[in-house]
Design a protein around this motif. Sequence first.
Motif, short mmCIF file in Angstrom:
data_model
loop_
_atom_site.label_atom_id
_atom_site.label_comp_id
_atom_site.label_asym_id
_atom_site.label_seq_id
_atom_site.Cartn_x
_atom_site.Cartn_y
_atom_site.Cartn_z
N GLY A 24 0.85 -1.20 0.00
CA GLY A 24 0.00 0.00 0.00
C GLY A 24 0.88 1.24 0.00
O GLY A 24 1.70 1.42 0.91
N ILE A 25 0.74 2.09 -1.02
CA ILE A 25 1.55 3.33 -1.12
C ILE A 25 0.71 4.50 -0.62
O ILE A 25 -0.32 4.83 -1.20
N LEU A 26 1.16 5.14 0.48
CA LEU A 26 0.46 6.30 1.02
C LEU A 26 1.16 7.57 0.51
O LEU A 26 2.32 7.83 0.82
N LEU A 27 0.44 8.33 -0.29
CA LEU A 27 0.97 9.60 -0.81
C LEU A 27 0.17 10.75 -0.21
O LEU A 27 -1.05 10.78 -0.32
N ARG A 28 0.87 11.69 0.42
CA ARG A 28 0.18 12.84 1.02
C ARG A 28 1.00 14.10 0.79
O ARG A 28 2.21 14.11 1.02
N ILE A 29 0.34 15.15 0.32
CA ILE A 29 0.97 16.46 0.31
C ILE A 29 0.08 17.40 1.10
O ILE A 29 -1.12 17.17 1.26
N SER A 30 0.68 18.47 1.60
CA SER A 30 -0.06 19.39 2.46
C SER A 30 -0.68 20.52 1.65
O SER A 30 -0.04 21.11 0.79
N ARG A 31 -1.93 20.83 1.96
CA ARG A 31 -2.64 21.92 1.28
C ARG A 31 -2.08 23.27 1.71
O ARG A 31 -2.09 24.25 0.97
N GLU A 32 -1.56 23.35 2.97
CA GLU A 32 -1.10 24.62 3.51
C GLU A 32 0.32 24.99 3.11
O GLU A 32 0.74 26.12 3.24
N SER A 33 1.11 24.01 2.63
CA SER A 33 2.51 24.28 2.32
C SER A 33 2.67 24.67 0.85
O SER A 33 1.71 24.86 0.13
N SER B 70 6.10 13.73 -8.23
CA SER B 70 7.46 13.31 -7.89
C SER B 70 7.44 12.15 -6.90
O SER B 70 8.16 11.15 -7.05
N HIS B 71 6.58 12.26 -5.86
CA HIS B 71 6.50 11.20 -4.85
C HIS B 71 5.95 9.91 -5.46
O HIS B 71 6.40 8.80 -5.13
N ARG B 72 4.97 10.08 -6.35
CA ARG B 72 4.39 8.89 -6.99
C ARG B 72 5.44 8.19 -7.85
O ARG B 72 5.51 6.95 -7.88
N THR B 73 6.25 8.98 -8.55
CA THR B 73 7.30 8.41 -9.40
C THR B 73 8.32 7.63 -8.57
O THR B 73 8.73 6.52 -8.93
N ILE B 74 8.72 8.19 -7.43
CA ILE B 74 9.67 7.52 -6.53
C ILE B 74 9.10 6.19 -6.05
O ILE B 74 9.78 5.15 -6.05
N ALA B 75 7.81 6.23 -5.62
CA ALA B 75 7.18 5.01 -5.10
C ALA B 75 7.05 3.93 -6.18
O ALA B 75 7.37 2.76 -5.94
N GLU B 76 6.60 4.32 -7.37
CA GLU B 76 6.40 3.33 -8.43
C GLU B 76 7.73 2.74 -8.91
O GLU B 76 7.81 1.56 -9.26
N ARG B 77 8.78 3.59 -8.92
CA ARG B 77 10.09 3.08 -9.31
C ARG B 77 10.57 2.03 -8.29
O ARG B 77 11.12 0.98 -8.66
N TYR B 78 10.34 2.31 -7.01
CA TYR B 78 10.74 1.36 -5.94
C TYR B 78 9.98 0.04 -6.11
O TYR B 78 10.56 -1.05 -5.98
N MET B 79 8.69 0.12 -6.40
CA MET B 79 7.87 -1.09 -6.57
C MET B 79 8.38 -1.92 -7.75
O MET B 79 8.47 -3.16 -7.68
N LYS B 80 8.72 -1.23 -8.85
CA LYS B 80 9.18 -1.93 -10.05
C LYS B 80 10.52 -2.61 -9.79
O LYS B 80 10.73 -3.76 -10.21
N GLU B 81 11.42 -1.91 -9.09
CA GLU B 81 12.75 -2.47 -8.80
C GLU B 81 12.67 -3.72 -7.93
O GLU B 81 13.50 -4.63 -8.04
N HIS B 82 11.65 -3.77 -7.04
CA HIS B 82 11.54 -4.90 -6.11
C HIS B 82 10.48 -5.92 -6.54
O HIS B 82 10.25 -6.92 -5.84
N GLY B 83 9.81 -5.64 -7.66
CA GLY B 83 8.85 -6.61 -8.17
C GLY B 83 7.56 -6.68 -7.37
O GLY B 83 6.92 -7.74 -7.33
N TYR B 84 7.18 -5.59 -6.71
CA TYR B 84 5.96 -5.58 -5.90
C TYR B 84 4.77 -5.07 -6.72
O TYR B 84 4.91 -4.18 -7.56
N THR B 85 3.61 -5.62 -6.45
CA THR B 85 2.37 -5.01 -6.92
C THR B 85 1.96 -3.97 -5.87
O THR B 85 2.43 -4.03 -4.73
N TYR B 86 1.08 -3.08 -6.25
CA TYR B 86 0.79 -2.02 -5.27
C TYR B 86 -0.59 -1.40 -5.47
O TYR B 86 -1.21 -1.51 -6.52
N GLN B 87 -1.04 -0.74 -4.42
CA GLN B 87 -2.28 0.04 -4.40
C GLN B 87 -1.93 1.43 -3.87
O GLN B 87 -1.30 1.55 -2.82
N ILE B 88 -2.32 2.47 -4.61
CA ILE B 88 -2.00 3.85 -4.20
C ILE B 88 -3.16 4.47 -3.42
O ILE B 88 -4.32 4.38 -3.83
#
Length: 529
Positions: free
Chosen positions: A6-15, A24-42
């Motif tokens: 399970g990939i938890l992506l959060r950015i702040s509305r106030e920042s 950018s965060h989604r790209t980092i997470a998906e690259r990590y999943m691909k490198e380790h062969g994991y399936t995922y849910q965002i």
Amino acid sequence: MIKHVGILLRISRESTENADTLLSHRTIAERYMKEHGYTYQIYEEVKSGASNIANRTALLEMLADVEADKLDAVFVVSIDRISRDTLYAQMVAKVIADADIPVITPEKTYDLNSDDRLLFDIQNVVSSQELRLITKRQRSGKREHIARGQWAQGVAPFGYKRNEDNTSPNYKHLEINPTEADVVRMIFTYAIAGNGIPTIIDKLAGYTTRSYTTSKGKYHTGKPFSISMVNTILKNRVYVGEVQMQIKDKRKNVVDVISTVNAHEAIIDTDTFEKAQEAVAGRLSGGAEGLVKRNRSRGECLSILKDLVYCNRCGSKMGFRKDSKQQDVVYLKACPCGNKGATESRLLEEFYNQFEFTERYFTEQWEKALATPMEDSKEVLQKQLKQLQEQQDKLNRKLTKIRSAYLDEVFTKEEYLADKTATEEELMLLKRSTSDLERQLVNLDTKDVAEGYAEKLKLIHKVKEMVKDNPSLTDEVSTRANTIEANRMLKVLLDKIYYQKFDQKVIGSDAMGNPEVDYNIIEVTIAPK
């Protein structure tokens, strides 16, 4: 064994984070999943890290899947993406630990049932402290912007644009948008004339709010003015050249107001603003214990006194009705408390008699304002200001003593918070009164006060010309239009008209000392603004 994450992506509305950060965060997470062969849910959301967990819909959805054994691990770009609140972070950590699955970041994988839990907890505490420091810096920065007269509260209000030229001495200051400013002036002019907000909206037909283009390039056309938009404009002191910021506590209560006058070019002057507030207040009536309630104007305007007559016995508002048999006869309805009604003609007769006293009252106030030297008025305001400041100092000392008593365990936490809240509320009211007086000192002008009374006298004369001095009007349409217009103007002039009917009343005594009694007496008392 980890298979589905399970990939938890959060950015702040106030920042300053935006869609690019999320990508950018989604790209980092998906690259990590691909490198380790994991399936995922965002699970993706735009929420502050300090948000109540009940509002974190994506996080709650992910935790539900964790408890249902649908996930083998949780991935976050950094620990602070879970929550910047230590309590909520611990609640999330417990759910993940109970499921006996790891928390993965690009740098490290945490087993929350091992020694990793201590490092996880430390990073949460650091994240929480970092949020407090960021919030403090942002608030301090906004204070500085306000002190310099700059606009630091997002999109410029309708009627203005923000100077974005960092080489200009007016950088981040508001500048007038001529087209929008004309509409703002119209709104205040209509309000001063006694028009209610729905009527103002009708008069603004054809005008719209600001059109704009989003950061993604999507164009939004302006919309017709709404009640909330017009109400916001009428109450906003930004239009007299003032910028301010409200400081709120965690309960969203306003605890302080920072303001700077003459921060930018005003669209309307202070006198116009105050007259508009007075006119709007003219469409309100005082409720129980000083609370203000909307003076609803429902149904046909049968009398120039509509929404102004109140029972002198119980304080309830009294309405009008037509006679069921004689449609041209209007009655003031009886009050539920037993105060009897009367024909409108009898009521108006007594009202006009008392209206002469109201005219005299405004004439006296006008002459008094003309005769009062500005220096005398200034001295009175300065004395009042000094008294308010002394009271503020006293309350600040009280807050210090309350805190000391709590630390010395003289008060319980509940007693301390209750006393502290009550004192802060009182202090807030004093600060508002102080700001009002300071504003009056800056804008003090006896001439403006005198002109205000002169304008009220003009309205009185208009009412008399339209209704009282022209009783022979026979055209039904003209009569109705005059009734509505006179009613509108009277709401600007008068607060309430108190009415009472007596079956019999002693009005004096004869030469022998015997009481003289009159019957079916109507008494009217006018309370001017």
